[in-house]
Design a protein around this motif. Structure first.
Motif, mmCIF file in Angstrom:
data_model
loop_
_atom_site.group_PDB
_atom_site.id
_atom_site.type_symbol
_atom_site.label_atom_id
_atom_site.label_comp_id
_atom_site.label_asym_id
_atom_site.label_seq_id
_atom_site.Cartn_x
_atom_site.Cartn_y
_atom_site.Cartn_z
ATOM 1 N N TYR A 32 0.987 -1.375 0.137
ATOM 2 C CA TYR A 32 -0.157 -0.129 0.045
ATOM 3 C C TYR A 32 0.778 1.301 -0.092
ATOM 4 C CZ TYR A 32 -4.161 -2.647 1.039
ATOM 5 O OH TYR A 32 -5.438 -3.466 1.043
ATOM 6 N N HIS A 34 1.286 4.989 1.184
ATOM 7 C CA HIS A 34 0.960 5.745 2.447
ATOM 8 C C HIS A 34 1.511 7.248 2.388
ATOM 9 C CE1 HIS A 34 -1.272 2.817 5.236
ATOM 10 N NE2 HIS A 34 -0.652 2.145 4.143
ATOM 11 N N ARG A 91 3.920 0.389 2.622
ATOM 12 C CA ARG A 91 3.296 -0.697 3.541
ATOM 13 C C ARG A 91 2.969 -1.974 3.285
ATOM 14 N NH1 ARG A 91 0.171 1.569 8.732
ATOM 15 N NH2 ARG A 91 1.041 -0.685 9.631
ATOM 16 N N LEU A 94 -2.114 -6.159 5.120
ATOM 17 C CA LEU A 94 -2.425 -6.663 6.352
ATOM 18 C C LEU A 94 -2.148 -8.341 6.534
ATOM 19 C CD1 LEU A 94 -6.018 -5.206 7.181
ATOM 20 C CD2 LEU A 94 -3.830 -4.498 8.252
ATOM 21 N N SER A 96 1.075 -8.995 7.065
ATOM 22 C CA SER A 96 2.671 -9.470 6.861
ATOM 23 C C SER A 96 3.172 -9.169 8.304
ATOM 24 C CB SER A 96 3.189 -8.526 5.669
ATOM 25 O OG SER A 96 4.612 -8.125 5.989
ATOM 26 N N SER A 97 4.443 -9.716 8.545
ATOM 27 C CA SER A 97 5.220 -9.523 9.790
ATOM 28 C C SER A 97 5.357 -8.123 9.922
ATOM 29 C CB SER A 97 6.391 -10.405 9.810
ATOM 30 O OG SER A 97 7.213 -10.062 8.839
ATOM 31 N N ASN A 98 5.673 -7.206 8.901
ATOM 32 C CA ASN A 98 5.986 -5.694 8.960
ATOM 33 C C ASN A 98 5.060 -4.968 8.960
ATOM 34 O OD1 ASN A 98 8.861 -6.552 9.006
ATOM 35 N ND2 ASN A 98 8.858 -6.786 6.650
ATOM 36 N N THR A 99 3.702 -5.209 9.271
ATOM 37 C CA THR A 99 2.704 -4.296 8.915
ATOM 38 C C THR A 99 2.737 -3.027 9.888
ATOM 39 O OG1 THR A 99 1.310 -5.719 10.425
ATOM 40 C CG2 THR A 99 1.081 -5.872 7.939
ATOM 41 N N GLY A 100 3.318 -3.297 10.943
ATOM 42 C CA GLY A 100 3.267 -2.376 12.035
ATOM 43 C C GLY A 100 4.245 -1.248 11.618
ATOM 44 N N LYS A 101 5.111 -1.614 10.996
ATOM 45 C CA LYS A 101 6.419 -0.601 10.773
ATOM 46 C C LYS A 101 6.464 0.382 9.670
ATOM 47 C CE LYS A 101 11.240 -1.938 9.856
ATOM 48 N NZ LYS A 101 12.042 -3.115 9.193
ATOM 49 N N LEU A 102 6.622 1.413 9.881
ATOM 50 C CA LEU A 102 6.641 2.431 8.926
ATOM 51 C C LEU A 102 8.165 2.932 8.577
ATOM 52 C CD1 LEU A 102 4.022 5.084 10.028
ATOM 53 C CD2 LEU A 102 3.989 3.401 8.347
ATOM 54 N N PHE A 104 10.562 5.480 6.959
ATOM 55 C CA PHE A 104 10.333 6.797 6.514
ATOM 56 C C PHE A 104 11.618 7.250 5.773
ATOM 57 C CE2 PHE A 104 6.839 8.943 8.726
ATOM 58 C CZ PHE A 104 6.561 7.970 9.833
#
Lengths: 114, 113
Positions: A32, A34, A91, A94, A96-102, A104
């Protein structure tokens, strides 16, 4: 992690539209796109996100190229309050193991002139 | 609805000390992430917690640690402080793991002398 490329800085006049570009040529099919922005002396704030179709919300519009290798954040009428650093971030979907990580990048510093 | 709150807002420590920063997420949010922002490195991901479990960790030394409590509040700890740890530490909360929108707090400005 897929990488994005943005211009370091852009200028705009107040009440004119602003088009902020982002290149992401290595984007995967499930990433996605963002956008966040960071106003001076504040934490980043969510602006908009999309997958394939163009998206609109009260803050901005997101135009996504057909091949998804680039996107453009559109502020329809820039105000002085829109002066900020704008970050384009990929990103994973949903689940994936990295979904909470942004992740930058350096972002684009937008200057709005009165 | 109250936003993400972080305490303290400013902190000055000396090298070798340790520090604990606190983050209270938006009510109902169960996921908390931490980021470090410096002029040289920009915004870098530290770690993410969801339901008291660490889900992701960034590329930082073991001196950086965190935890999340049952009420979703989170703390991060930095031990044996170095000058290079001077930064703005940002906390972000979201409804759940992988939720699309993350809401950031104002940050804690840590200065190490």
């Amino acid at each position: 992690d897929a990488k994005t490329t943005q211009p370091n800085s852009m200028e705009s006049n107040e009440e004119e539209p602003v088009h902020l570009p982002c290149n992401h040529s290595t984007i995967s099919g499930t990433d996605y796109i963002h956008w966040y922005r960071q106003l001076p002396s504040q934490g980043p704030e969510y602006v908009i996100h999309g997958l394939t179709s163009n998206v609109n919300n009260r803050m901005a519009s997101l135009a996504i190229a057909e091949d998804r290798k680039s996107s453009t954040l559109i502020l329809h009428r820039a105000t002085l309050r829109d002066a900020a650093v704008y970050y384009c971030i990929l990103r994973p979907r949903l689940g994936s193991s990295n979904t909470g990580k942004l992740i930058f990048g350096q972002g684009t510093t937008l200057q709005v002139k009165p | 609805k109250a936003g993400v709150t972080q305490t303290p807002r400013y902190l000055i420590k000396t090298r070798g000390q340790q520090v604990t920063l606190s983050c209270s997420p938006i009510s109902g949010h169960r996921s908390v992430s931490w980021y470090q922002q410096t002029p040289g490195q920009g915004l870098q991901f530290l770690f993410e917690y969801f339901s008291e479990t660490q889900r992701n960790k960034g590329n930082f030394p073991g001196r950086f640690s965190g935890r999340q409590f049952s009420n979703s509040r989170s703390e991060m700890n930095v031990s044996t402080l170095e000058l290079g740890d001077s930064a703005l530490y940002l906390c972000a909360s979201s409804l759940g793991a992988g939720a699309y929108e993350q809401y950031f707090g104002p940050g804690t400005r840590l200065t190490v002398t």
